[in-house]
Motif scaffolding. Structure first.
Motif, PDB file in Angstrom:
ATOM      1  N   PRO A   1      13.976   4.549  -6.318  1.00  0.00           N
ATOM      2  CA  PRO A   1      12.865   3.674  -5.891  1.00  0.00           C
ATOM      3  C   PRO A   1      13.273   2.513  -4.977  1.00  0.00           C
ATOM      4  O   PRO A   1      12.607   2.276  -3.965  1.00  0.00           O
ATOM      5  N   PRO A   2      14.381   1.801  -5.258  1.00  0.00           N
ATOM      6  CA  PRO A   2      14.763   0.739  -4.322  1.00  0.00           C
ATOM      7  C   PRO A   2      15.107   1.267  -2.922  1.00  0.00           C
ATOM      8  O   PRO A   2      14.822   0.606  -1.925  1.00  0.00           O
ATOM      9  N   LEU A   3      15.703   2.457  -2.866  1.00  0.00           N
ATOM     10  CA  LEU A   3      16.009   3.040  -1.547  1.00  0.00           C
ATOM     11  C   LEU A   3      14.725   3.369  -0.794  1.00  0.00           C
ATOM     12  O   LEU A   3      14.609   3.096   0.407  1.00  0.00           O
ATOM     13  N   LEU A   4      13.747   3.933  -1.490  1.00  0.00           N
ATOM     14  CA  LEU A   4      12.462   4.230  -0.852  1.00  0.00           C
ATOM     15  C   LEU A   4      11.782   2.947  -0.364  1.00  0.00           C
ATOM     16  O   LEU A   4      11.209   2.921   0.724  1.00  0.00           O
ATOM     17  N   SER A   5      11.873   1.892  -1.149  1.00  0.00           N
ATOM     18  CA  SER A   5      11.287   0.602  -0.742  1.00  0.00           C
ATOM     19  C   SER A   5      11.970   0.045   0.499  1.00  0.00           C
ATOM     20  O   SER A   5      11.307  -0.503   1.386  1.00  0.00           O
TER      21      SER A   5
ATOM     22  N   SER B   1       0.816  -1.220   0.000  1.00  0.00           N
ATOM     23  CA  SER B   1       0.000   0.000   0.000  1.00  0.00           C
ATOM     24  C   SER B   1       0.850   1.271   0.000  1.00  0.00           C
ATOM     25  O   SER B   1       0.415   2.301  -0.483  1.00  0.00           O
ATOM     26  N   LEU B   2       2.050   1.175   0.533  1.00  0.00           N
ATOM     27  CA  LEU B   2       2.950   2.326   0.490  1.00  0.00           C
ATOM     28  C   LEU B   2       3.617   2.410  -0.878  1.00  0.00           C
ATOM     29  O   LEU B   2       3.872   1.391  -1.517  1.00  0.00           O
ATOM     30  N   LEU B   3       3.881   3.600  -1.293  1.00  0.00           N
ATOM     31  CA  LEU B   3       4.656   3.857  -2.511  1.00  0.00           C
ATOM     32  C   LEU B   3       3.988   3.337  -3.783  1.00  0.00           C
ATOM     33  O   LEU B   3       4.658   3.015  -4.753  1.00  0.00           O
TER      34      LEU B   3
ATOM     35  N   ALA C   1      16.487   0.673   6.997  1.00  0.00           N
ATOM     36  CA  ALA C   1      15.871   1.971   6.699  1.00  0.00           C
ATOM     37  C   ALA C   1      16.857   3.112   6.939  1.00  0.00           C
ATOM     38  O   ALA C   1      16.958   4.034   6.128  1.00  0.00           O
ATOM     39  N   ARG C   2      17.572   3.046   8.020  1.00  0.00           N
ATOM     40  CA  ARG C   2      18.528   4.118   8.356  1.00  0.00           C
ATOM     41  C   ARG C   2      19.619   4.234   7.284  1.00  0.00           C
ATOM     42  O   ARG C   2      19.951   5.330   6.838  1.00  0.00           O
TER      43      ARG C   2
END
Length: 167
Positions: free
Chosen positions: A28-32, A3-5, A42-43
């Motif tokens: 996009p892969p970093l956001l995922s 549901s995100l992104l 995430a960090r």
């Protein structure tokens, strides 16, 4: 992607350049990883993303403004880790004025026209952060101080930052 992104694929990342001048396809892969990774993942992804969209903490690129809505989406999501880091990155993006300062300093000289595109990136990036003010205000009202404090700090930065100089 869950549901995100969901609208991530609607951006033509392959046609954009990040703040370092590299192709923006790695965004996009970093956001995922930020959305679906554990806190450590995430960090690291936020740090790498910061290098790509707000190089050195004060230089934005063509891909920065299109990335901001996703940062805001992640910051507003209840299950995403590292909200403080996301909000700090949004604050850095909001405060960037490197290109405007350079253009202002060279005004009345022949080089000022070369900054037009870059000042547009800064303006678009700041506008994108402003568009997410309601998300930031929502995080600022959190009962979790580790989220609310950086959100309040970002709101203060937004209120205190002077407009870009006239070019």
């Amino acid at each position: 992607m869950g549901s995100l992104l969901r609208s991530l694929s609607g951006v033509r990342w392959g046609e954009l350049r990040d703040a370092t001048g590299a192709a923006a396809g790695g965004i996009p892969p970093l956001l995922s990883r930020i959305a679906y990774g554990d806190e450590d993942t995430a960090r690291i992804a936020i740090d790498d993303l910061g290098d790509a969209i707000c190089a050195l903490g004060f230089v934005v690129g063509e891909a920065t403004a299109p990335t901001v809505p996703f940062l805001l989406e992640l910051a507003g999501s209840p299950h995403v880790a590292c909200k403080a880091e996301l909000l700090d990155l949004l604050g850095s993006i909001y405060q960037t004025d490197q290109w405007h300062s350079a253009a202002s300093a060279t005004q009345d000289r022949k080089h000022d026209a070369s900054y037009r595109q870059q000042t547009g990136w800064e303006t678009a990036s700041r506008t994108a952060v402003c568009a997410g003010r309601s998300v930031i205000e929502g995080v600022a009202s959190s009962v979790r101080p580790e989220e609310a404090t950086p959100a309040r700090k970002l709101l203060q930065v937004m209120d205190d930052t002077l407009p870009f100089p006239e070019l």
